[in-house]
Write an enzyme that holds these catalytic residues in place. Structure first.
Site, PDB file in Angstrom:
ATOM      1  N   TRP A   1      34.702  29.115  39.838  1.00 37.13           N
ATOM      2  CA  TRP A   1      35.486  30.278  40.308  1.00 37.13           C
ATOM      3  C   TRP A   1      36.966  30.010  40.106  1.00 37.13           C
ATOM      4  O   TRP A   1      37.358  28.853  39.881  1.00 37.13           O
ATOM      5  CB  TRP A   1      35.185  30.560  41.792  1.00 37.13           C
ATOM      6  CG  TRP A   1      35.365  32.019  42.122  1.00 37.13           C
ATOM      7  CD1 TRP A   1      36.354  32.590  42.840  1.00 37.13           C
ATOM      8  CD2 TRP A   1      34.510  33.087  41.687  1.00 37.13           C
ATOM      9  NE1 TRP A   1      36.179  33.959  42.873  1.00 37.13           N
ATOM     10  CE2 TRP A   1      35.060  34.287  42.169  1.00 37.13           C
ATOM     11  CE3 TRP A   1      33.348  33.160  40.915  1.00 37.13           C
ATOM     12  CZ2 TRP A   1      34.489  35.530  41.915  1.00 37.13           C
ATOM     13  CZ3 TRP A   1      32.776  34.395  40.668  1.00 37.13           C
ATOM     14  CH2 TRP A   1      33.339  35.567  41.173  1.00 37.13           C
TER      15      TRP A   1
ATOM     16  N   GLU B   1      34.431  50.373  43.519  1.00 39.95           N
ATOM     17  CA  GLU B   1      35.628  49.616  43.141  1.00 39.95           C
ATOM     18  C   GLU B   1      36.457  50.389  42.114  1.00 39.95           C
ATOM     19  O   GLU B   1      37.664  50.516  42.226  1.00 39.95           O
ATOM     20  CB  GLU B   1      35.211  48.264  42.555  1.00 39.95           C
ATOM     21  CG  GLU B   1      36.361  47.395  42.106  1.00 39.95           C
ATOM     22  CD  GLU B   1      35.868  46.127  41.421  1.00 39.95           C
ATOM     23  OE1 GLU B   1      35.481  46.196  40.239  1.00 39.95           O
ATOM     24  OE2 GLU B   1      35.846  45.072  42.081  1.00 39.95           O
TER      25      GLU B   1
ATOM     26  N   ASP C   1      45.613  34.411  41.156  1.00 43.71           N
ATOM     27  CA  ASP C   1      46.174  35.668  41.672  1.00 43.71           C
ATOM     28  C   ASP C   1      45.121  36.444  42.459  1.00 43.71           C
ATOM     29  O   ASP C   1      43.952  36.047  42.510  1.00 43.71           O
ATOM     30  CB  ASP C   1      46.697  36.517  40.510  1.00 43.71           C
ATOM     31  CG  ASP C   1      45.584  37.026  39.611  1.00 43.71           C
ATOM     32  OD1 ASP C   1      44.677  36.241  39.273  1.00 43.71           O
ATOM     33  OD2 ASP C   1      45.598  38.211  39.248  1.00 43.71           O
TER      34      ASP C   1
ATOM     35  N   GLU D   1      41.962  37.069  40.818  1.00 37.67           N
ATOM     36  CA  GLU D   1      41.169  35.849  40.547  1.00 37.67           C
ATOM     37  C   GLU D   1      41.117  35.452  39.085  1.00 37.67           C
ATOM     38  O   GLU D   1      40.163  34.846  38.639  1.00 37.67           O
ATOM     39  CB  GLU D   1      39.730  36.022  41.073  1.00 37.67           C
ATOM     40  CG  GLU D   1      39.645  36.686  42.413  1.00 37.67           C
ATOM     41  CD  GLU D   1      38.293  36.517  43.079  1.00 37.67           C
ATOM     42  OE1 GLU D   1      37.393  37.279  42.727  1.00 37.67           O
ATOM     43  OE2 GLU D   1      38.152  35.634  43.926  1.00 37.67           O
ATOM     44  N   GLU D   2      42.143  35.806  38.332  1.00 38.00           N
ATOM     45  CA  GLU D   2      42.087  35.546  36.895  1.00 38.00           C
ATOM     46  C   GLU D   2      43.158  34.597  36.375  1.00 38.00           C
ATOM     47  O   GLU D   2      42.924  33.853  35.436  1.00 38.00           O
ATOM     48  CB  GLU D   2      42.218  36.879  36.130  1.00 38.00           C
ATOM     49  CG  GLU D   2      41.053  37.813  36.372  1.00 38.00           C
ATOM     50  CD  GLU D   2      41.245  39.173  35.732  1.00 38.00           C
ATOM     51  OE1 GLU D   2      42.313  39.409  35.140  1.00 38.00           O
ATOM     52  OE2 GLU D   2      40.327  40.000  35.831  1.00 38.00           O
TER      53      GLU D   2
END
Ligand code: NAG
Ligand code: NAG
Length: 475
Positions: free
Chosen positions: A147, A440, A210, A213-214
């Site tokens: 992750w 989303e 960030d 999550e990237e």
């Protein structure tokens, strides 16, 4: 969310397609009427996703927030520190506004947070950085798959929520619960707020991923929520006699604040989301940072009405206007906003990205908040930085001019900003499900819901936007 760097990134060319057909005539009520109806739906949908009483979260710990009930394509049946804090911020606002029955749920959230803090995970243990772990199973177990970790924003937002809660309990005389569970001065501590504050104060100079999550690096959103957490945390520490910690948090907060101007790009004319990336740097996370780094407290670090934030709103909207076919379709009520122009996450995998409810609503929330701040300040001053933004509402606006409250120009600019904000709410309204559900994302070509269904953060975002529309800035 939610796509890890461990998935292959296929960078697709960002082709904008223009759509000649009209959008469906789905939006049958006014924005005001929809907001009023959707408020109840969003709040009950939010409760459905909180363990263990929530309909979709029966197997989750009490106080755990599932990101979405979706367990496959995509699997969001986890708890994220950041998303949970964003959701509990909404419940804290309900508590502030008089729903005292939420005290139990807020305490369950604190208990669950303490459990996650002490669960060793791939980011580390309690005292070695494990508090920056972004994602856990709904029963509090560590997620050990690959992750984007650590993420330093979640502990900061959680500290902000629980610090306000602690202050309210202290005001009400519940001192022993606060000093035993939320904040004690021992170190290492058993108290959830102090553990988060120590993590933020000691680790903020480290790189982290960030809010999407990237990207691993230094982020505007992360810094500004950390700054706020430490300012408010220092006040709580001092209130409880932990003045050494209070001084330390204050010093670190000042150091973070001093870094924030480096996100301003004078050549591009907007705030960058992350330092030193190959991207444009335009990102709706910057708008979220302005809102959540200031809140009702108003720290005046890049608040919604600041020239830099309004210039960023304009640049972000401009970058999205022709990116998505639904934005150029006839009958489009406004511009749908995605996370950032280069995005390729389609809600399940990578292809072409779509607009998000969070980002479309957040754009509205920043505009409503800016209008409210201008009104409170009693004037709008045009500068070289906000001039292009303001010219959308008053074409003759030029740098150096001040419009004072009470003048016709001031009144009409404020009204126009609020009307403009409503075009983003109307866009969310058009693409919300007919029963009020918010996923989303929504399709860039036909507006149908995409990605995780019933996303808890989408509901939280709707609720803070609705509050801002009604003139209340969320805590
Ligand atoms: C107050 O909070 C409780 C949960 O503790 C919830 O069930 C109820 O709907 C809330 N009331 C209102 C008016 O929002
Ligand atoms: C709306 O309907 C969908 C599909 O049946 C369902 O998944 C969703 O939970 C419903 N939303 C609400 C707010 O009841």
């Amino acid at each position: 969310m939610r796509f890890t760097i461990y998935q292959a990134i296929g960078l697709l060319s960002l082709v904008s397609v223009s759509l000649s057909r009209s959008l469906p005539e789905k939006r049958q009520t006014s924005v005001a009427a929809w907001v009023s109806t959707e408020q109840n739906i969003a709040l009950s949908s939010l409760f459905r996703n909180i363990g263990s009483s929530g309909e979709f979260a029966k197997s989750a710990d009490p106080g755990a927030v599932i990101a979405s009930p979706s367990t496959s394509s995509p699997d969001y049946y986890y708890q994220w520190t950041r998303d949970s804090a964003m959701v509990f911020k909404v419940l804290l606002n309900q508590y502030i506004n008089g729903n005292s029955s939420l005290e139990t749920m807020l305490k369950e959230y604190a208990t669950e947070s303490a459990k996650l803090q002490k669960t060793s995970n791939p980011s580390g243990s309690y005292t070695t950085g494990g508090i920056g772990e972004p994602k856990f199973y709904v029963n509090g177990a560590a997620f050990t798959g690959g992750w984007g970790r650590p993420q330093l924003d979640g502990p900061a937002i959680r500290a902000t929520v629980l610090t306000k809660f602690a202050n309210m309990l202290l005001d009400a005389g519940e001192t022993s619960y606060v000093t035993s569970t939320l904040y004690d001065s021992a170190f290492p501590t058993n108290s959830v707020i102090k553990a988060d504050l120590e993590y933020v104060a000691n680790y903020w100079t480290n790189s982290g991923f960030d809010l999407w999550e990237e990207v691993n690096g230094q982020h505007f959103f992360t810094y500004i929520v950390q700054y706020r957490a430490l300012v408010e945390g220092a006040e709580l520490a001092n209130r409880l006699g932990d003045t050494g910690a209070g001084t330390y948090y204050t010093t670190q907060a000042a150091a973070i604040k001093a870094k924030l101007p480096s996100f301003w790009s004078s050549s591009k004319g907007y705030l960058l989301a992350t330092l030193n990336t190959g991207r444009t740097g335009l990102d709706c996370g910057t708008l979220l940072g302005s809102l959540h780094g200031n809140g009702a407290r108003g720290f005046n670090v890049y608040p919604a009405s600041s020239p830099e934030v309004l210039a960023t709103v304009k640049a972000l909207v401009d970058s999205m206007k022709t990116l998505y076919a639904i934005n150029t379709a006839s009958g489009a009520p406004g511009v749908a906003i995605g996370r950032y122009p280069e995005d390729v996450y389609d809600g399940v995998g990578t292809s072409t990205a779509n607009p998000w409810f969070i980002c479309t609503l957040t754009t509205a929330e920043v505009l409503f908040t800016a209008a409210k701040e201008f009104t409170a300040a009693g004037s709008i001053t045009v500068t070289s930085v906000n001039q292009a933004f303001l010219q959308q509402f008053k074409s003759s606006a030029s740098s150096g001019t001040t419009y004072a409250a009470g003048s016709t120009d001031f009144t009409s600019i404020i009204a126009a900003i609020n009307t403009y904000a409503d075009t983003f709410v109307a866009t969310a309204q058009l693409h919300a499900a007919s029963n009020g559900s918010l996923s989303e994302q929504f399709s860039r070509t036909d507006g149908s819901q995409k990605g995780a269904r019933d996303l808890t953060w989408s509901y939280a975002s709707f609720l803070t936007t609705a509050a801002a529309r009604a003139g209340t800035i969320a805590f």
